[in-house]
Scaffold this active site. Structure first.
Site, mmCIF file in Angstrom:
data_model
loop_
_atom_site.group_PDB
_atom_site.id
_atom_site.type_symbol
_atom_site.label_atom_id
_atom_site.label_comp_id
_atom_site.label_asym_id
_atom_site.label_seq_id
_atom_site.Cartn_x
_atom_site.Cartn_y
_atom_site.Cartn_z
ATOM 1 N N LYS A 22 0.843 -1.203 0.000
ATOM 2 C CA LYS A 22 0.000 0.000 0.000
ATOM 3 C C LYS A 22 0.877 1.251 0.000
ATOM 4 O O LYS A 22 0.472 2.287 -0.528
ATOM 5 C CB LYS A 22 -1.010 -0.010 1.143
ATOM 6 C CG LYS A 22 -0.486 0.131 2.541
ATOM 7 C CD LYS A 22 -1.629 0.006 3.554
ATOM 8 C CE LYS A 22 -1.163 0.130 4.983
ATOM 9 N NZ LYS A 22 -0.739 1.468 5.385
ATOM 10 N N ARG A 27 1.813 5.986 -3.305
ATOM 11 C CA ARG A 27 2.755 6.927 -3.916
ATOM 12 C C ARG A 27 2.540 6.979 -5.430
ATOM 13 O O ARG A 27 2.495 8.050 -6.038
ATOM 14 C CB ARG A 27 4.209 6.523 -3.591
ATOM 15 C CG ARG A 27 4.622 6.886 -2.175
ATOM 16 C CD ARG A 27 5.858 6.092 -1.721
ATOM 17 N NE ARG A 27 6.365 6.572 -0.449
ATOM 18 C CZ ARG A 27 5.804 6.307 0.747
ATOM 19 N NH1 ARG A 27 4.698 5.571 0.802
ATOM 20 N NH2 ARG A 27 6.351 6.775 1.859
ATOM 21 N N ARG A 98 -5.614 12.752 14.605
ATOM 22 C CA ARG A 98 -4.217 12.537 14.179
ATOM 23 C C ARG A 98 -3.653 13.851 13.629
ATOM 24 O O ARG A 98 -4.214 14.446 12.714
ATOM 25 C CB ARG A 98 -4.139 11.412 13.140
ATOM 26 C CG ARG A 98 -4.559 10.066 13.716
ATOM 27 C CD ARG A 98 -4.541 8.948 12.693
ATOM 28 N NE ARG A 98 -3.187 8.583 12.292
ATOM 29 C CZ ARG A 98 -2.906 7.590 11.447
ATOM 30 N NH1 ARG A 98 -3.885 6.879 10.912
ATOM 31 N NH2 ARG A 98 -1.663 7.299 11.136
ATOM 32 N N SER A 145 7.465 10.149 8.219
ATOM 33 C CA SER A 145 7.996 10.204 6.848
ATOM 34 C C SER A 145 6.895 10.480 5.835
ATOM 35 O O SER A 145 7.178 10.898 4.712
ATOM 36 C CB SER A 145 8.691 8.890 6.508
ATOM 37 O OG SER A 145 7.768 7.824 6.519
ATOM 38 N N ASP A 292 6.413 -0.243 11.760
ATOM 39 C CA ASP A 292 5.160 -0.977 11.545
ATOM 40 C C ASP A 292 5.261 -2.462 11.878
ATOM 41 O O ASP A 292 4.236 -3.144 11.976
ATOM 42 C CB ASP A 292 4.682 -0.821 10.096
ATOM 43 C CG ASP A 292 3.978 0.512 9.864
ATOM 44 O OD1 ASP A 292 3.633 1.176 10.860
ATOM 45 O OD2 ASP A 292 3.787 0.886 8.701
#
Length: 407
Positions: A22, A27, A98, A145, A292
Site C-alpha cells: 500500500k 505513492r 491525528r 515520513s 510498523d
C-alpha cells in the site's frame, strides 16, 4: 466480527500470493494523478489504496478518506497544488485526532491555502488549490515520513522544484528513499545528501511509464511470525518480492534470523523456513526505520517466551491507535510483563501464555494480524477481526489456507 482461532499446526509447506504494497501503491497513485502517462500493475487491494483511488476519481467537494492516514497526508499536498479546486478533506473520528499541522505549515511555506474547519492542527481541512510559488521548506527530521513523502511527491510539479531541509536525526529513511526511487523511475532528478533533499521540476513526456508494485513486506511479517512459532522445517513461500526492495520492512529477512527463520529469494518469491530455535534469550532492536513491524515482533518474542527490547518507536503513538499502550494492555492479558515509554517497549520473558484470551483490536489492522500467530500456541479470539481489510483483506482466508483453524 470476532474470530476464534483454535490451537493449530501449520501445514509443512504452503504458498501465498500477497497483494501489492500500500505504501508503493499510494505513492504511485498520486504520481499517476499528477502525470497521466503512468500505468500501475499489482495495486494493493487494501482499504487504504481503495480509498485513495476513490478520492482521486471523485468529483465531490468533500473527500472522506475514513481511516487512511497515508491518503490524508498525500492528498493534502496534492489538492493544495490543484489550481481552481476547492475541497474539504476529512476522515474518521480517529483521523480527526491525528495531527497534520506540520504538513499544513510546510505547504503554507510554499504558498498553499489550507484552513482547519474544526480543531487547529487536525483534519478536516478546507483546501483551495493554487499554483505554489515557493521552493524551500524546513522540517523537523523526526516527523512522520509521510509528511516528507507528501511534499516530495508534489515537488516535481513546482515550477522551481523543491529543496527540503530536515533538522535533526531523520526518521524512517527507507520510506523517504522509496519515494525518491519512484520519482527517479519516473524520470525526476533528485538528490538526498546529509539533511537536504532536492527534487527538480519535471515535465511529463508522451511515453507511458509502467510500474509494477512489489507485494507488501509489512503483510509478510505475520507469516514470518507464524514460521518462527511453528515446528522446525515448516516453510511458507510468498510472492511477489524483490531482494533489492524499496520497502523498509524488508529488514524482516535479517531480523527473523534471530527467531530461527531463514529467507531464500528465488525470482519473485521468498521462501521462509524454520531452520533452528532462537539462539538469544533477549532480542534487541532499533526499529526507527521499520516501526510498523514492532507489534508482530513483540508477539513473536512473547510466543517464543523470549525477552525483547525495541527502541525507535516514537511514531507508534499517532497511528490508528497508540500502539505502544495497546500492545502493553493486550500482551499483559496473555500473561506478559511489558514496560513502555513514549518510544520504546521492553517485553520480559514470560513463563506461560494464557488461553482463550480475547484481543481488542482498537480499529487497528496490525493489532488483529500481529496476535493471530499465537494460535500456534494457544486458542485465542480476535475482536472485530474484519479490521484487517485496511491493509490485507485476504488475511483470514490465507491463514486458513496454511493451517490455522477458526470457528
Amino acid at each position: 466480527m470476532n474470530i476464534k482461532l483454535q490451537k493449530s499446526t501449520l501445514h509443512k509447506q504452503s504458498k501465498i500470493a500477497i497483494t501489492g504494497s500500500k505504501s508503493e501503491s499510494n505513492r504511485l497513485l498520486l504520481l499517476q494523478a499528477l502525470y497521466a502517462n503512468i500505468s500501475i500493475a499489482n495495486i494493493s487491494n487494501s482499504d487504504d489504496a481503495t480509498l485513495m483511488q476513490k478520492a482521486l476519481k471523485s468529483s465531490d467537494s468533500v473527500k472522506d478518506i475514513h481511516h487512511a492516514g497515508t491518503a490524508m497526508r498525500f492528498l493534502t499536498a496534492y489538492y493544495a497544488t490543484q489550481e481552481g479546486q476547492k475541497i474539504t478533506l476529512t476522515g474518521s473520528s480517529r483521523m480527526q485526532e491525528r495531527p497534520i499541522q506540520i504538513l499544513v505549515e510546510a505547504l503554507q511555506q510554499l504558498g498553499a491555502d489550507i484552513q482547519y474547519t474544526k480543531n487547529e492542527g487536525y483534519p478536516p481541512l478546507h483546501i483551495q488549490g493554487k499554483t505554489l510559488q515557493g521552493n524551500q521548506v524546513t522540517l523537523a527530521a523526526n516527523v512522520s515520513s509521510q509528511y516528507i513523502s507528501a511534499l516530495l511527491l508534489i515537488a516535481p510539479t513546482l515550477e522551481n522544484g523543491l529543496t527540503l531541509t530536515l533538522n535533526g536525526k531523520i526518521t524512517s529513511v527507507p520510506y523517504i528513499n522509496m519515494t525518491l526511487a519512484l520519482l527517479n523511475q519516473l524520470g525526476v532528478q533528485t538528490n538526498f545528501e546529509g539533511n537536504t533533499i532536492t527534487v527538480s521540476h519535471f515535465e511529463a513526456t508522451q511515453e507511458t511509464k509502467h510500474f509494477t508494485v512489489e507485494s507488501d513486506w509489512s503483510s509478510a511479517s505475520y507469516f514470518y511470525s507464524l514460521v518462527a512459532l511453528s515446528e522446525i522445517e515448516t516453510t511458507i513461500t510468498l510472492s511477489a518480492y524483490k531482494e533489492n526492495s524499496l520497502q523498509g520492512d524488508s529488514c524482516l529477512a535479517e531480523i527473523y534470523q534471530k527467531f530461527g527463520v531463514t529467507t531464500v529469494f528465488n525470482e519473485n518469491t521468498i521462501t521462509l523456513t524454520k531452520t533452528h530455535e532462537a539462539t538469544q534469550e533477549t532480542i534487541k532492536l532499533d526499529l526507527k526505520n521499520a516501526p510498523d513491524i514492532a507489534q508482530t515482533i513483540a508477539v513473536t518474542a512473547f510466543g517464543l517466551q523470549l525477552s525483547c527490547e525495541m527502541i525507535g518507536l516514537h511514531t507508534l503513538k499517532i497511528k490508528e491507535t497508540d500502539r505502544l499502550v495497546a500492545l502493553k494492555v493486550e500482551l499483559e492479558k496473555l500473561g506478559a510483563n511489558v514496560d513502555i515509554t513514549d518510544k520504546s517497549l521492553h517485553l520480559h520473558k514470560a513463563s506461560k501464555i494464557n488461553e482463550n484470551v480475547t484481543i481488542a483490536t482498537y480499529k487497528d489492522h496490525r493489532m488483529a494480524m500481529a496476535f493471530a500467530p499465537l494460535a500456534l500456541r494457544v486458542p485465542i479470539e480476535i475482536e472485530k477481526a474484519d479490521v484487517v481489510s485496511k491493509s490485507f483483506p485476504d488475511f483470514w482466508k490465507d491463514l486458513e489456507t496454511i493451517g490455522i483453524n477458526s470457528h
